[in-house]
Design a protein around this motif. Structure first.
Motif, short mmCIF file in Angstrom:
data_model
loop_
_atom_site.label_atom_id
_atom_site.label_comp_id
_atom_site.label_asym_id
_atom_site.label_seq_id
_atom_site.Cartn_x
_atom_site.Cartn_y
_atom_site.Cartn_z
N PHE A 153 1.60 -1.47 -0.19
CA PHE A 153 0.10 -0.30 0.13
C PHE A 153 0.51 1.09 -0.16
N THR A 154 0.22 2.37 -0.48
CA THR A 154 0.73 3.60 -0.20
C THR A 154 0.02 5.04 -0.75
N GLU A 155 -0.39 5.72 0.01
CA GLU A 155 -0.82 6.84 -0.11
C GLU A 155 -0.26 7.64 -0.32
N ASN B 228 -1.73 12.35 -2.08
CA ASN B 228 -2.40 13.31 -2.41
C ASN B 228 -4.03 12.59 -2.47
N ASN B 229 -4.69 12.28 -0.75
CA ASN B 229 -5.46 11.68 -0.66
C ASN B 229 -5.85 10.44 -1.50
N LYS B 230 -5.45 9.29 -1.83
CA LYS B 230 -5.75 8.38 -2.75
C LYS B 230 -4.78 7.14 -2.07
N LEU B 231 -5.98 6.01 -2.29
CA LEU B 231 -4.90 4.82 -1.64
C LEU B 231 -4.74 4.04 -2.55
N HIS C 227 7.76 -4.41 -1.77
CA HIS C 227 7.41 -2.91 -1.02
C HIS C 227 6.71 -1.95 -1.90
N VAL C 228 6.44 -0.91 -1.58
CA VAL C 228 6.51 0.33 -2.51
C VAL C 228 7.00 1.52 -1.43
N VAL C 229 7.30 2.65 -2.51
CA VAL C 229 7.26 3.61 -1.83
C VAL C 229 7.13 4.70 -2.98
N LYS C 230 6.43 5.60 -3.42
CA LYS C 230 6.03 7.68 -4.16
C LYS C 230 7.41 7.72 -3.83
N ASN C 231 8.25 8.38 -4.67
CA ASN C 231 9.31 8.78 -5.18
C ASN C 231 8.62 10.03 -5.86
N ASP D 228 7.38 11.57 -9.62
CA ASP D 228 6.14 11.36 -9.80
C ASP D 228 7.08 9.88 -9.99
N LEU D 229 7.02 9.44 -9.20
CA LEU D 229 7.84 7.51 -9.43
C LEU D 229 7.08 6.86 -8.50
N PHE D 230 6.57 5.76 -8.51
CA PHE D 230 6.69 4.21 -7.25
C PHE D 230 7.38 3.27 -7.92
N ILE D 231 8.49 3.65 -6.32
CA ILE D 231 9.73 2.64 -7.58
C ILE D 231 8.83 0.79 -6.13
N LEU D 232 9.06 -0.49 -7.05
CA LEU D 232 8.52 -1.08 -6.28
C LEU D 232 9.36 -2.25 -6.23
N PHE D 233 10.03 -2.31 -4.89
CA PHE D 233 11.22 -3.37 -4.24
C PHE D 233 9.91 -4.85 -4.35
#
Length: 223
Positions: free
Chosen positions: A87-89, A91-94, A133-137, A139-144
């Motif tokens: 999961f990541t959140e 701008n008020n979006k899941l 795992h996911v992080v928002k960096n 303009d990118l989502f990074i999936l590990f």
């Protein structure tokens, strides 16, 4: 652990998670009322998402990942899967990324709180991964994953894939996963700090009200 959720109606609720249970309390005129148990199947990874609207997520006792929408009056299960999820959140979006079985390989899919019934295929023919795992960096989502890192644009297009060699797996992947976890924990700490400030202000106001009522009660007794 408890969480206070505030709504546009002005009626906050308190969620108390203990063991497998999630209890609901409401606050009215400085008093806290027990409204009963909302859930009895929480196993681990319970999380409150302070998006608009508000959501909770957790892993249930049967191994499913569950997402529920919380309102002042109801709790509604709106998404469930037994796939490995992250999961990541923003701008008020899941956002929920998950690995869906497809024969001998796996597909990386994503769904969002815009409509949890819709899913989008991000990438297919992935090997089974024990980690996601996911992080928002920016303009990118990074999936590990175990042996890959996927850099995904905000419209869910794969920009870059980094493959890890076997010699890198034991160190680099663990390091990247730790970075991902630390970033997520930092986000949680920042959110918890914000929640704590709100809770402190709310409880301070209620304490003031109770103290004023106590003062008036004492004055009435003296009279």
């Amino acid at each position: 652990m408890y969480h206070i959720l505030e709504f546009s109606t002005g009626q906050p609720i308190i969620l108390w998670q203990s063991g497998n249970n999630l209890q609901k309390y409401t606050i009215n005129s400085g008093r806290i009322y027990n409204r009963g148990i909302l859930l009895k199947d929480i196993n681990r990874n319970f999380k409150v998402w302070n998006t608009i609207p508000s959501y909770i997520s957790y892993e249930s006792v049967d191994g499913s990942t569950v997402v529920c929408n919380i309102t002042p009056d109801n709790i509604n299960e709106i998404f469930t899967t037994k796939c490995l999820s992250a999961f990541t959140e923003c701008n008020n979006k899941l956002y929920i990324f998950y690995l869906e079985s497809s024969g001998d390989t796996y597909k990386l899919c994503v769904t969002t709180s815009d409509n949890f019934k819709e899913k989008k295929l991000v990438y297919d023919k992935l090997d089974l991964s024990e980690n996601l795992h996911v992080v928002k960096n920016n303009d990118l989502f990074i999936l590990f994953l175990n042996e890959k890192q996927l850099f995904i644009s905000s419209d869910f297009k794969v920009v870059t894939i980094m493959n890890m060699s076997s010699s890198q797996n034991s160190n680099t992947i663990n390091l990247q996963n730790e970075v991902s976890k630390l970033k997520f924990e930092l986000h949680q700490l920042e959110q918890h700090h914000s929640d704590f400030v709100k809770e402190y202000d709310l409880l301070s106001a209620y304490t003031g009200e109770l103290q004023e009522k106590l003062r008036k009660t004492l004055l009435n007794l003296k009279e």
